[in-house]
Write an enzyme that holds these catalytic residues in place. Structure first.
Site, short mmCIF file in Angstrom:
data_model
loop_
_atom_site.label_atom_id
_atom_site.label_comp_id
_atom_site.label_asym_id
_atom_site.label_seq_id
_atom_site.Cartn_x
_atom_site.Cartn_y
_atom_site.Cartn_z
NE ARG A 99 -3.06 2.85 2.84
CZ ARG A 99 -2.85 3.58 3.82
NH1 ARG A 99 -2.62 2.98 4.90
NH2 ARG A 99 -3.46 4.76 3.73
CG HIS A 144 -0.91 9.19 3.44
ND1 HIS A 144 -1.23 7.98 3.57
CD2 HIS A 144 -0.35 9.79 4.46
CE1 HIS A 144 -0.85 7.49 5.01
NE2 HIS A 144 -0.20 8.71 5.65
CD GLU A 189 -4.41 7.73 10.14
OE1 GLU A 189 -4.05 6.47 10.44
OE2 GLU A 189 -3.88 8.94 10.32
CG ASN A 327 -5.09 3.78 8.82
OD1 ASN A 327 -5.50 2.78 8.02
ND2 ASN A 327 -4.56 4.75 8.35
CE1 TYR A 329 0.44 2.63 13.35
CE2 TYR A 329 -1.65 3.72 12.97
CZ TYR A 329 -0.46 3.16 12.71
OH TYR A 329 0.02 3.36 11.42
CD GLU A 394 -1.86 3.99 8.19
OE1 GLU A 394 -1.31 4.54 9.45
OE2 GLU A 394 -1.61 4.76 7.17
#
Length: 506
Positions: A99, A144, A189, A327, A329, A394
């Site tokens: 990606r 992005h 995002e 995405n 984390y 992500e």
């Protein structure tokens, strides 16, 4: 009361240990693994080949103090020149797809279609062709964070004309690359990108008052995404037969002894739900509309700072995702802000978030390893959004610069075990997992101080040499066996890193 009951039920947490009858180490048949990068963070070549100036090119020059190490992405990982080497590394490690993002400024130097840069188009076609020759699937993010600076000078994402400017750019991307690319994401995002209209932590670094710029940006981004989705449907899907979505950043929630599911859901809606709710349910989340209106009145505004979608726009945006691009984390614990009991509103959400001191730290203060929260998030998406097909686009963990990145391996292993359990036990429809990141790169206001790569990049060298870290070999074994591996012995790691390097340079 019915609304509250739904909120409570959606954050029921299922114990995730010792699952009888579930092999939590093997991945389902057909599950795919990929790695990710983005244009400004890795490419470099910021002023080569007729590329225009992006908002990041401008921001790092105008506000060097905004970046922890006063660095920039002028060279970054130099992937513009080293994309073939990067493709060979991806192939050697066995990943199924890559990606990466297209730089708007490299395709349309002044942002508009009167100047299309053929050299920029040729560059990305070269990348895609190299990937395909090596049996690596290209997955393209159209945008992005890095639009041309000239468009920002006309208001950027606070200007509704940006919707049409983006659509013109996306059409070129679909036309030029769509015959070879079968998975696109429109915008990465939105919540994080739009923060650039609320503070100077990311480009364009505009400190606009009281989240007004943030909400305008988000409103226009959702319109732009929906228009691009429908344009793909109308003009390209029949011939290209691809999939298209958006990258939604979402944090997991963990409950403490208070079991405060209401606060957990409110926190979720004010972040993940700002994109998820309009696309999967329709319109902004009710709690967001209620709270922003309330706090707007408290701040003296005569109407809510959150723009309103017409019924036509609500219908137009709903359903514009072929998969949920996730995405994620880290996680948090959410609580009500106690100041509100005294009539003081410090935020639109009315939520404060905390971490447990036992959560494992990374090199970024906010990013803790919380696998439990990741599992909770996957189940939340299933329950709230009718079990959509999910691609994890992500997920990653930053180190301190070490090659023997055992903490990253532990992070990946624990998060992936939660993912397998969510799929096999809980029925979550997850079919792809993407590492952030292939390479150490420039991480916005953290600069080069928080490396995310499974490949180390020597930023002190003009050649930007790549060196696989321990996690690169671990991943090679995971993909080869389609099974989670234990944290390996360091001597085994070093021997296999040497093998990867020899194969790479052969």
């Amino acid at each position: 009361m019915k609304h509250t009951l739904i909120l409570v039920l959606s954050w029921i947490v299922i114990p995730h240990t010792s699952c009888d009858g579930i092999d939590s180490l093997t991945f389902p048949d057909g599950f795919l693994f990929g790695v990710a990068t983005s244009s400004y963070q890795t490419e470099g070549a910021w002023n080569e080949s007729d590329k225009g100036v992006s908002i990041f090119d401008s921001w790092v020059q105008s506000c060097p103090e905004c970046i922890a190490d006063r660095s920039h992405g002028n060279i970054a990982s130099d992937s513009y020149h080293k994309y073939e080497e990067d493709a060979m590394l991806i192939k050697q490690l066995g990943f199924n797809y890559y990606r990466f993002s297209i730089s708007w400024s490299r395709i349309l130097p002044n942002g508009l279609t009167n100047n299309v840069n053929k050299e920029g188009i040729r560059h990305y076609k070269d990348i895609i062709e190299v990937l395909l020759r090596n049996s690596i699937e290209p997955v393209v993010t159209i945008y992005h964070y890095d639009h041309p600076q000239v468009l920002e000078e006309m208001g950027g994402w606070t200007n509704e004309l940006m919707v049409e400017w983006y659509l013109d750019y996306a059409k070129i991307v679909f036309r030029e690359f769509g015959p070879m690319v079968k998975i696109f994401t429109t915008i990465n995002e939105p919540q994080e990108m739009c923060a650039g209209y609320n503070d100077n932590g990311t480009a364009p670094g505009k400190l606009l008052p009281n989240m007004v710029g943030y909400y305008l940006c988000l409103h226009n981004v959702l319109k732009a995404h929906a228009k691009a989705y429908h344009m793909y449907d109308d003009e390209f899907r029949a011939s290209q037969n691809g999939l298209i979505s958006i990258n939604n950043p979402c944090s997991g929630q963990v409950l403490d002894d208070s079991r405060d599911t209401i606060s957990a859901d409110t926190s979720f809606q004010f972040y993940c739900g700002m994109v998820g709710h309009p696309i999967y349910i329709g319109d902004y989340p009710p709690i967001v509309k209620e709270r922003v209106a309330l706090v707007s009145k408290y701040l003296g505004y005569h109407k809510s700072r959150l723009p309103t979608f017409s019924p036509k726009w609500i219908s137009y945006i709903k359903g514009t995702a072929d998969f949920f691009g996730l995405n994620s984390y880290t996680s948090e614990i959410a609580h009500p802000d106690p100041d509100e009991a005294r009539g003081i509103y410090n935020s639109d959400s009315g939520i404060i978030t905390t971490h447990k001191p036992t959560w494992h730290n990374s090199s970024i203060f906010w990013l803790k390893s919380v696998p439990e929260g990741f599992g909770n998030l996957l189940r939340k998406i299933k329950v709230d959004y009718n079990n959509p097909l999910v691609f994890v686009t992500e997920n990653g963990f930053p180190d301190y610069g070490e090659l023997n990145d055992i903490d990253r391996i532990n992070y990946f292993r624990s998060y992936l075990e939660e993912l397998i359990i969510a799929v096999k036990r809980d029925g979550c429809r997850i079919s792809r997992y993407t590492i952030w990141s292939l390479l150490d790169n420039w991480e916005f206001h953290f600069g080069y101080t928080t490396p995310f790569g499974i490949i180390k990049v020597d930023f002190n060298s003009p050649s930007r040499e790549r060196i696989p870290k321990s996690s690169a070999y671990w991943w090679k074994e995971v993909i080869r066996t389609h099974r989670l591996q234990d944290v390996p012995n360091i001597n085994v790691i070093l021997a296999n890193i040497e093998s990867v390097l020899k194969s790479h340079h052969r």
